[in-house]
Design a protein around this motif. Structure first.
Motif, short mmCIF file in Angstrom:
data_model
loop_
_atom_site.label_atom_id
_atom_site.label_comp_id
_atom_site.label_asym_id
_atom_site.label_seq_id
_atom_site.Cartn_x
_atom_site.Cartn_y
_atom_site.Cartn_z
N PRO A 124 50.00 91.52 39.57
CA PRO A 124 49.17 90.41 38.53
C PRO A 124 49.90 89.28 39.77
CG PRO A 124 50.94 92.04 37.65
CD PRO A 124 50.53 92.47 38.89
N VAL A 125 50.60 89.85 40.42
CA VAL A 125 50.35 88.42 41.95
C VAL A 125 49.12 88.27 42.70
CG1 VAL A 125 51.53 87.48 43.79
CG2 VAL A 125 53.73 88.56 42.14
N LYS A 126 48.59 89.25 42.70
CA LYS A 126 47.11 89.59 43.61
C LYS A 126 45.88 88.60 42.67
CE LYS A 126 43.23 91.66 44.92
NZ LYS A 126 42.96 90.88 46.07
N TYR A 127 46.38 89.00 41.58
CA TYR A 127 44.96 88.43 40.80
C TYR A 127 45.08 86.60 40.39
CZ TYR A 127 42.72 87.45 36.26
OH TYR A 127 41.69 86.65 34.81
N ILE A 128 46.82 86.16 40.46
CA ILE A 128 46.99 84.95 39.92
C ILE A 128 46.77 84.18 41.64
CG2 ILE A 128 49.17 83.11 39.90
CD1 ILE A 128 49.80 85.47 37.72
N LEU A 129 46.64 84.25 42.82
CA LEU A 129 46.46 84.21 43.83
C LEU A 129 45.38 83.78 44.22
CD1 LEU A 129 49.91 85.13 45.97
CD2 LEU A 129 49.20 82.80 44.71
N ASP A 130 44.19 84.80 44.11
CA ASP A 130 43.47 84.54 44.30
C ASP A 130 42.55 83.85 43.45
OD1 ASP A 130 42.37 87.40 46.36
OD2 ASP A 130 42.55 88.73 44.13
N LYS A 131 43.31 83.74 42.10
CA LYS A 131 42.34 82.87 40.94
C LYS A 131 43.09 81.78 41.84
CE LYS A 131 42.07 82.75 36.00
NZ LYS A 131 40.58 82.41 35.75
N TYR A 132 43.81 81.11 41.90
CA TYR A 132 44.14 79.72 41.97
C TYR A 132 44.26 79.42 43.59
CZ TYR A 132 44.68 80.02 37.32
OH TYR A 132 44.11 80.00 35.65
N CYS A 133 44.39 80.07 44.52
CA CYS A 133 44.62 79.18 45.49
C CYS A 133 43.57 80.43 46.81
CB CYS A 133 45.90 80.08 45.93
SG CYS A 133 45.62 81.51 47.31
N ILE A 160 44.12 90.57 34.85
CA ILE A 160 46.00 90.95 35.19
C ILE A 160 46.58 92.40 35.33
CG2 ILE A 160 46.83 89.59 33.40
CD1 ILE A 160 48.04 88.05 35.64
N LEU A 161 46.43 93.11 33.91
CA LEU A 161 46.51 93.73 33.43
C LEU A 161 46.31 95.59 34.48
CD1 LEU A 161 46.38 93.99 29.69
CD2 LEU A 161 48.27 93.05 31.19
N SER A 162 45.06 95.43 36.00
CA SER A 162 44.48 96.07 36.05
C SER A 162 45.15 97.48 37.00
CB SER A 162 43.73 95.97 36.48
OG SER A 162 43.53 94.74 38.43
N TYR A 173 43.01 107.96 24.05
CA TYR A 173 43.43 106.74 24.62
C TYR A 173 44.06 105.28 25.04
CZ TYR A 173 38.43 108.60 26.49
OH TYR A 173 37.00 109.85 26.76
N VAL A 174 44.29 104.90 25.79
CA VAL A 174 45.21 103.77 25.93
C VAL A 174 44.49 103.01 26.25
CG1 VAL A 174 47.42 103.26 26.08
CG2 VAL A 174 47.32 105.76 25.97
N PHE A 175 44.30 101.56 25.37
CA PHE A 175 44.29 100.05 25.98
C PHE A 175 44.95 99.48 26.23
CE2 PHE A 175 39.72 102.98 24.34
CZ PHE A 175 38.78 102.21 25.42
N LEU A 176 44.93 98.86 26.92
CA LEU A 176 46.10 97.76 27.83
C LEU A 176 45.72 96.42 27.98
CD1 LEU A 176 47.90 99.48 30.74
CD2 LEU A 176 48.29 99.60 28.16
N MET A 177 45.92 95.72 26.37
CA MET A 177 44.68 94.57 26.32
C MET A 177 45.37 92.68 26.71
SD MET A 177 42.53 95.62 23.85
CE MET A 177 41.02 94.40 23.63
N ASP A 178 44.47 91.51 26.32
CA ASP A 178 45.28 90.49 26.42
C ASP A 178 44.95 89.98 26.46
OD1 ASP A 178 43.57 89.64 29.28
OD2 ASP A 178 45.69 89.72 30.18
N SER A 221 50.73 88.33 30.75
CA SER A 221 50.92 88.87 29.59
C SER A 221 51.47 90.74 30.40
CB SER A 221 49.47 89.84 29.04
OG SER A 221 48.24 89.76 30.57
N PRO A 222 51.24 91.02 31.28
CA PRO A 222 52.37 92.65 31.36
C PRO A 222 53.44 92.38 31.46
CG PRO A 222 50.86 91.00 33.85
CD PRO A 222 50.63 90.20 32.90
N PHE A 223 54.56 91.04 31.65
CA PHE A 223 55.58 91.65 30.77
C PHE A 223 55.16 92.02 29.10
CE2 PHE A 223 56.33 88.39 34.24
CZ PHE A 223 56.96 89.12 35.06
N VAL A 224 54.24 91.07 28.44
CA VAL A 224 53.92 91.59 26.76
C VAL A 224 54.12 93.09 26.70
CG1 VAL A 224 53.07 91.89 25.13
CG2 VAL A 224 53.84 89.31 26.59
N ILE A 225 53.50 93.52 27.25
CA ILE A 225 52.94 94.83 27.80
C ILE A 225 53.63 95.87 28.38
CG2 ILE A 225 51.07 96.30 29.03
CD1 ILE A 225 49.49 95.08 26.62
N GLY A 226 54.28 94.82 29.10
CA GLY A 226 55.72 96.01 29.34
C GLY A 226 56.46 96.43 28.30
#
Length: 348
Positions: free
Chosen positions: A72-81, A228-230, A271-276, A314-319
Motif C-alpha cells: 500500500p505504501v508503494k501504491y500511495i507514493l506512486d500516486k502522489y510523488c 492498493i489491495l493488490s 473465490y474470495v474478492f477483496l474490494m474497496d 482500505s487495507p486496514f478495513v479489509i484486515g
C-alpha cells in the motif's frame, strides 16, 4: 536427503495456541499505542533523511507477509510523488542488485523480528551501495536494526497492522514534507483509525464467522484484488491459507483474471474478492461479474461499504473483516493459525 516427518500430531495441532486479537479492545489499544509512539519517530526520520541529501528512489524490501504489508505504501507514493518507488523481495534485491540503489536511494527493509535471514542479507548489500537504509521492525535490537542507518520501530504485540501503520506514517510524513495535502490528511486519518476499526470489527464479526461456517470445507481458494489491495490477496494466499491453514490457494490480480485464470473457473471453486471504493473498483467488479456467471461460491470483503474511510486506508478495513473469517476457519477446521510444519524448524 529426505526430510524427517515434522508434521505435528493431531493432538499437538488441536492444542496449539490460537489467539484472536479482534476480541475485546485489544486491537484498538495496540494501534493507539502504535500511532502515539510511531508518529513522532516517523516525522523525525523523514526530516533527517530527506533534508540531508537528494533522494531519487525508494525501495521497499521484505519477504512473505512483510513484503505484502508495504505494497500500500508503494501504491500511495506512486500516486502522489515523482520519485521512483519499487517493492521487491528481500532475496531478489541482493541477487538483482538494481543500479538505482545507490547514494540517492532510500531502502526501507521490513521484518517483524528483524532476524529474517533474506532481509538481513539484503540490508548488508544495500549498505555497500551508499543508500540510506531503514529498518522497519519490532526487533529493536535485532540484526536488521543494527545494520541499518535508521530504525522505524513498532510493538511486538501484532505482526501486521502496527507494521502497516508505521509504514503509512513514513509515506504520509514524506508527502507532507513535499507539501502534498494527502500527507497531512493521511496522518489525521491514521490517528482516527483505531477507534474506527474497533467499530468496524464489531460490525463485521457475525458476517465473517458465518462465511467461515459456510466455506469451511473448501480445499482451494482463489483470492482476487487490485489497486492498493493488490498485495493482500498474495498475503492471504501464501501466509494464511498456505502457511497457517495448510490449504491450497492462488492469488490473482483482478485485472489479470480474464487473461488466463478464468479458464479454470468452475462451479465447485471458491473465490474470495477483496474490494474497496478506489479507482480500481471497476476492475474488481468486472471479474466479480464474470465469476457470478460461473459459481455462487463467492466471498466478498468490501471496504467500500464504509464510505467514511478513505480508499487509501482500505487495507486496514479489509484486515479486520477478513480476520474474522480466517480465525473462525481455523477454529472450525481445528487447525490453529500458530501451527507450522517446516517454518522455524528446518534449515532452508
Amino acid at each position: 536427503m529426505a526430510l524427517e516427518n515434522l508434521t505435528p500430531s493431531d493432538e499437538q495441532i488441536k492444542s496449539a495456541p490460537n489467539p484472536n486479537y479482534l476480541e475485546g479492545d485489544y486491537l484498538k489499544g495496540v494501534l493507539e499505542m502504535t500511532f502515539r509512539d510511531g508518529n513522532p519517530v516517523a516525522e523525525k526520520l523523514v526530516d533527517e533523511i530527506f533534508s540531508s541529501r537528494q533522494i531519487d528512489s525508494i525501495y521497499l524490501v521484505g519477504a512473505g507477509g512483510s513484503n505484502s504489508y508495504i505494497e500500500p505504501v508503494k501504491y500511495i507514493l506512486d500516486k502522489y510523488c515523482d520519485l521512483r518507488i519499487e517493492r521487491i523481495n528481500s532475496t531478489e534485491l541482493e541477487t538483482r542488485r538494481p543500479k538505482p540503489v545507490n547514494e540517492k536511494a532510500v531502502v526501507l527493509l521490513t521484518s517483524h523480528n528483524g532476524e529474517t535471514e533474506d532481509t538481513v542479507v539484503a540490508a548488508r548489500w544495500a549498505k555497500t551501495t551508499g543508500a540510506v537504509t531503514v529498518a522497519l521492525t519490532s526487533g529493536h535490537d535485532s540484526g536488521l536494526a543494527k545494520i541499518c542507518d535508521y530504525l522505524l520501530p513498532y510493538s511486538k504485540e501484532l505482526p501486521g497492522m502496527p507494521k502497516t501503520m508505521i509504514a503509512y506514517l513514513f509515506a504520509a510524513h514524506f508527502l507532507k514534507r513535499l507539501g502534498n495535502p494527502v500527507g497531512a490528511q493521511l496522518i489525521a486519518d491514521l490517528e482516527a483509525m483505531p477507534a474506527k476499526l474497533h467499530d468496524i470489527k464489531n460490525a463485521e464479526r457475525e458476517r465473517g464467522m458465518e462465511l467461515a461456517r459456510r466455506y469451511k470445507d473448501e480445499n482451494i481458494y482463489y483470492v482476487l484484488s487490485s489497486g492498493i489491495l493488490s498485495a493482500l490477496n498474495y498475503q492471504y494466499s501464501i501466509c494464511i491459507f498456505n502457511e497457517m491453514l495448510w490449504l491450497d490457494a492462488s492469488d490473482i490480480h483482478s485485472g489479470e483474471f480474464r487473461h488466463g485464470p478464468f479458464e479454470v473457473a468452475d462451479p465447485e471453486m471458491a473465490y474470495v474478492f477483496l474490494m474497496d471504493n478506489g479507482e480500481n473498483r471497476k476492475i474488481d467488479q468486472r471479474a466479480l461479474k464474470f465469476t457470478r456467471r460461473v459459481t455462487d461460491k463467492i466471498i466478498t470483503f468490501d471496504a467500500g461499504r464504509y464510505e467514511d474511510v478513505s480508499p487509501l486506508l482500505s487495507p486496514f478495513v479489509i484486515g479486520v473483516t477478513w480476520y474474522w473469517f480466517a480465525h473462525t476457519l481455523s477454529v472450525l477446521r481445528e487447525h490453529p493459525l500458530s501451527v507450522r510444519r517446516y517454518m522455524w524448524k528446518v534449515d532452508y
